[in-house]
Design a protein around this motif. Structure first.
Motif, mmCIF file in Angstrom:
data_model
loop_
_atom_site.group_PDB
_atom_site.id
_atom_site.type_symbol
_atom_site.label_atom_id
_atom_site.label_comp_id
_atom_site.label_asym_id
_atom_site.label_seq_id
_atom_site.Cartn_x
_atom_site.Cartn_y
_atom_site.Cartn_z
ATOM 1 N N SER A 224 0.844 -1.189 0.000
ATOM 2 C CA SER A 224 0.000 0.000 0.000
ATOM 3 C C SER A 224 0.879 1.239 0.000
ATOM 4 C CB SER A 224 -0.912 0.023 1.235
ATOM 5 O OG SER A 224 -1.749 -1.106 1.263
ATOM 6 N N GLU B 178 -3.488 0.251 -3.058
ATOM 7 C CA GLU B 178 -4.294 0.767 -1.960
ATOM 8 C C GLU B 178 -3.591 1.960 -1.322
ATOM 9 O OE1 GLU B 178 -6.224 -0.786 2.273
ATOM 10 O OE2 GLU B 178 -5.391 -2.234 0.853
ATOM 11 N N ASP C 41 -4.239 7.785 -4.721
ATOM 12 C CA ASP C 41 -5.386 8.401 -5.366
ATOM 13 C C ASP C 41 -5.024 9.154 -6.632
ATOM 14 O OD1 ASP C 41 -4.122 10.663 -4.411
ATOM 15 O OD2 ASP C 41 -5.580 11.032 -2.808
#
Length: 401
Positions: free
Chosen positions: A84, A101, A104
């Motif tokens: 992540s 994860e 954005d």
């Protein structure tokens, strides 16, 4: 049965109801040019997860202001990355890869400089840059391709992305083609007498059938013998969905096609239309099979095939066919001489979105002059109620390209 107004004949064709449509499943790449017999509805989102649209680095947008981020891993397309993105870090991510994860935004390779295990941000990007959101291509449950669509290469690609191996399509109507006339010579056949003429009708009809989505069954030429015509049309009906004939529908001593249609127990939908060319056209049906009997002259049979045969090919695939009619300006007068719907060959031009027509080099004479349809030709449509037309008048033309 009297001669119909042209508009009545078109309404009869439009109102024909088909009791049972023929469908089949075909391997996807074999469906090109077929008509789809089912709606194509998605069973998943595409993409199913946020996905990278470029090569770059997956980041938290708020971290771009730090100016420098540590490279925490690599995320090739096709892998299920377990790492992540956390504050101060980025993951190298490639086109088509799932966004890690915690990220954005994707900052492109071109916007950074790599120094060791870090990137330096040279140019920031907006929040969500180069991230394909869930369902960007299509959403689950969305109708992408409607029943009745004529399948093209794009449709095939979309269906492949949905793993549709064999879509349901309408069978292409089988159209049996027969030309009647003892004087007719087949393609390549040697002429043995002055009274013999070369048949062109069956070949142009085969081309029309193929162009407009049918499957042609070429049965060639048969002599003007009633028993022979009866036998050949009966056999043709057993092999096809539509039998189209040329010749034998007028009032001559050897015009047997119209009589044979009755003897075969067909329902005659109409016989004779106030139309030029092709007034002796006859359309009949036997259950969900049809006979379209066209005149023998080449120009007549071609025009009436475009008007009556082509819509039937489309109808048998549950489609609606609308003649491609546009408005045009007359560049020379047109002398309307007879009270019939006329379809007259003309040259058409398109300039600045406006069609115009003239009759340069178009010959006047019988309905046998097929050469009038060569080149950029359309058909001037005039109603039986129309008067002669003058230069500058707006008229309707049927495009046949």
């Amino acid at each position: 049965m009297g001669f119909l107004h042209f508009d009545e004949s078109i309404e009869i064709i439009k109102n024909i109801e088909i009791k049972r449509y023929k469908t089949k499943k075909l391997y996807l790449t074999d469906t090109l040019g077929y008509v789809l017999a089912e709606d194509i509805i998605t069973d998943h989102n595409s993409p199913a997860f946020p996905t990278s649209a470029m090569d770059g680095y997956a980041v938290k947008h708020k971290d771009l202001g730090l100016g420098r981020l540590k490279i925490f891993g690599i995320n090739p397309a096709g892998t299920d990355l377990q790492k992540s993105v956390v504050t101060g870090q980025c993951i190298k991510t490639f086109t088509g890869s799932l966004m890690p994860e915690g990220s954005d935004t994707l900052i492109p390779i071109e916007n950074v400089t790599v120094e060791g295990d870090e990137i330096i941000i040279n140019e920031v990007v907006p929040l969500g840059f180069s991230v394909r959101e869930i369902g960007e291509n299509y959403a689950q449950g969305q109708k992408l391709i409607a029943q009745g669509t004529k399948i093209n290469f794009t449709d095939i690609g979309v269906m492949a992305s949905l793993n549709i191996v064999a879509p349901l399509v309408f069978e292409k109507p089988r159209v049996a083609i027969l030309s009647t006339g003892s004087e007719l010579l087949e393609l390549g056949e040697m002429q043995r007498g002055d009274a013999q003429i070369r048949s062109s009708n069956n070949y142009i009809l085969e081309a029309i059938v193929k162009k407009y989505g049918g499957e042609a069954i070429q049965l060639g030429c048969i002599s003007d013998d009633k028993e022979s015509i009866l036998h050949h049309i009966d056999v043709a009906l057993s092999q096809s969905d539509i039998v189209v004939t040329t010749g034998g529908v007028s009032v001559g001593d050897f015009d047997f096609v119209k009589d044979v249609i009755y003897e075969l127990g067909c329902e005659v939908l109409f016989q004779g239309v106030r139309i030029k060319p092709g007034q002796h056209i006859m359309v009949a049906r036997r259950e969900d099979k049809f006979i379209i009997a066209l005149p023998g002259f080449a120009y007549s049979s071609t025009v009436t095939a475009l008007i009556y045969l082509v819509p039937m090919i489309v109808k048998l695939q549950q489609g609606e066919f609308n003649l491609k009619i546009v408005e045009a300006i007359l560049l020379e007068p047109f002398n309307k001489r007879i009270p019939k719907a006329e379809f007259t060959a003309c040259n058409y031009y398109l300039e600045n979105g406006q069609y115009s027509i003239d009759f340069k080099d178009k010959k006047s004479g019988s309905s046998a002059i097929l050469t009038n349809m060569l080149g950029s030709t359309a058909l001037l449509m005039t109603k039986e109620e129309d008067q002669p037309k003058k230069v500058g008048d707006k008229v309707k033309i049927l495009l046949i390209d």
